[in-house]
Design a protein around this motif. Structure first.
Motif, PDB file in Angstrom:
ATOM      1  N   VAL A 124       0.832  -1.197   0.000  1.00 55.24           N
ATOM      2  CA  VAL A 124       0.000   0.000   0.000  1.00 55.24           C
ATOM      3  C   VAL A 124       0.874   1.256   0.000  1.00 55.24           C
ATOM      4  CG1 VAL A 124      -0.240   0.196   2.504  1.00 55.24           C
ATOM      5  CG2 VAL A 124      -2.059   1.057   1.034  1.00 55.24           C
ATOM      6  N   PHE A 125       2.113   1.134   0.458  1.00 54.50           N
ATOM      7  CA  PHE A 125       3.020   2.274   0.512  1.00 54.50           C
ATOM      8  C   PHE A 125       3.406   2.760  -0.878  1.00 54.50           C
ATOM      9  CE2 PHE A 125       3.845  -0.331   4.325  1.00 54.50           C
ATOM     10  CZ  PHE A 125       3.258   0.531   5.231  1.00 54.50           C
ATOM     11  N   PRO A 130       0.394   6.651  -2.579  1.00 52.33           N
ATOM     12  CA  PRO A 130       0.956   7.844  -3.222  1.00 52.33           C
ATOM     13  C   PRO A 130       0.711   7.885  -4.730  1.00 52.33           C
ATOM     14  CG  PRO A 130       2.597   6.803  -1.814  1.00 52.33           C
ATOM     15  CD  PRO A 130       1.422   5.881  -1.879  1.00 52.33           C
ATOM     16  N   THR A 131       0.673   6.730  -5.364  1.00 56.74           N
ATOM     17  CA  THR A 131       0.453   6.698  -6.805  1.00 56.74           C
ATOM     18  C   THR A 131      -0.918   7.285  -7.148  1.00 56.74           C
ATOM     19  OG1 THR A 131       1.925   4.808  -7.052  1.00 56.74           O
ATOM     20  CG2 THR A 131       0.331   5.186  -8.820  1.00 56.74           C
ATOM     21  N   LYS A 160      12.595   4.733   3.323  1.00 59.84           N
ATOM     22  CA  LYS A 160      12.291   6.008   2.673  1.00 59.84           C
ATOM     23  C   LYS A 160      11.381   5.731   1.481  1.00 59.84           C
ATOM     24  CE  LYS A 160      16.520   8.475   3.907  1.00 59.84           C
ATOM     25  NZ  LYS A 160      16.210   8.336   5.268  1.00 59.84           N
ATOM     26  N   ASN A 161      10.362   6.566   1.356  1.00 60.43           N
ATOM     27  CA  ASN A 161       9.384   6.368   0.295  1.00 60.43           C
ATOM     28  C   ASN A 161       9.479   7.536  -0.681  1.00 60.43           C
ATOM     29  OD1 ASN A 161       7.107   5.963  -1.290  1.00 60.43           O
ATOM     30  ND2 ASN A 161       5.922   5.132   0.398  1.00 60.43           N
ATOM     31  N   TYR A 162      10.256   7.359  -1.735  1.00 60.31           N
ATOM     32  CA  TYR A 162      10.486   8.444  -2.692  1.00 60.31           C
ATOM     33  C   TYR A 162       9.257   8.719  -3.563  1.00 60.31           C
ATOM     34  CZ  TYR A 162      15.247   8.188  -1.083  1.00 60.31           C
ATOM     35  OH  TYR A 162      16.353   8.203  -0.289  1.00 60.31           O
ATOM     36  N   SER A 171       7.867  12.460  -3.798  1.00 61.76           N
ATOM     37  CA  SER A 171       7.682  13.194  -5.052  1.00 61.76           C
ATOM     38  C   SER A 171       6.249  13.687  -5.215  1.00 61.76           C
ATOM     39  CB  SER A 171       8.115  12.352  -6.245  1.00 61.76           C
ATOM     40  OG  SER A 171       7.335  11.182  -6.357  1.00 61.76           O
ATOM     41  N   VAL A 172       5.267  12.862  -4.888  1.00 60.15           N
ATOM     42  CA  VAL A 172       3.882  13.302  -5.064  1.00 60.15           C
ATOM     43  C   VAL A 172       3.558  14.449  -4.108  1.00 60.15           C
ATOM     44  CG1 VAL A 172       2.730  11.656  -3.507  1.00 60.15           C
ATOM     45  CG2 VAL A 172       1.506  12.568  -5.463  1.00 60.15           C
ATOM     46  N   ASN A 173       4.079  14.397  -2.892  1.00 59.87           N
ATOM     47  CA  ASN A 173       3.798  15.472  -1.948  1.00 59.87           C
ATOM     48  C   ASN A 173       4.569  16.743  -2.279  1.00 59.87           C
ATOM     49  OD1 ASN A 173       1.814  14.601   0.056  1.00 59.87           O
ATOM     50  ND2 ASN A 173       3.235  12.910   0.281  1.00 59.87           N
TER      51      ASN A 173
END
Length: 121
Positions: free
Chosen positions: A38-39, A43-44, A89-91, A95-97
């Motif tokens: 889900v991570f 964001p997608t 880390k969730n790139y 990026s979306v944020n």
């Protein structure tokens, strides 16, 4: 509600998909923030907010809500920072944020300048 049996089936399916991928792509696919979690997907789907913000660039400034764009700008900045301090880390989240914050900031400034101009008339 996901039962343990369904979770195992999903896990097996993801491993089967990973086994047919080229070896260089497997670590990306099976990453803790990769497409098997889900991570990745949350964001997608949030990219829809960025697309909406870009679409708002062509709207007249009189229709821009300062409170809404300020909210997008601030929450985008907060979550951008959060995405870099969590583990892993969730790139994708970063990026979306970051883009949500930037489009919100751009539209906020457009709206603010418009309302300031209207006040001075």
């Amino acid at each position: 509600m996901c039962t343990p049996q369904k979770g195992k089936a999903y896990h097996r399916l993801m491993l089967k998909i990973a086994s047919v991928l080229p070896k260089k792509l497997r670590p990306l696919f099976l990453h803790p923030a990769g497409p098997t979690t889900v991570f990745f997907w949350a964001p997608t789907f949030k990219w829809g907010l960025v697309i909406a913000g870009i679409g708002d660039i062509h709207r007249p400034p009189s229709t821009i809500s300062l409170s809404q764009t300020a909210s997008l700008m601030i929450t985008g900045a907060i979550w951008s920072r959060y995405s870099l301090i969590i583990s892993p880390k969730n790139y994708n989240l970063f990026s979306v944020n970051a883009f949500t914050s930037l489009t919100g900031a751009y539209n906020f400034v457009r709206g603010l300048l418009y309302y300031k101009e209207q006040e001075s008339k």
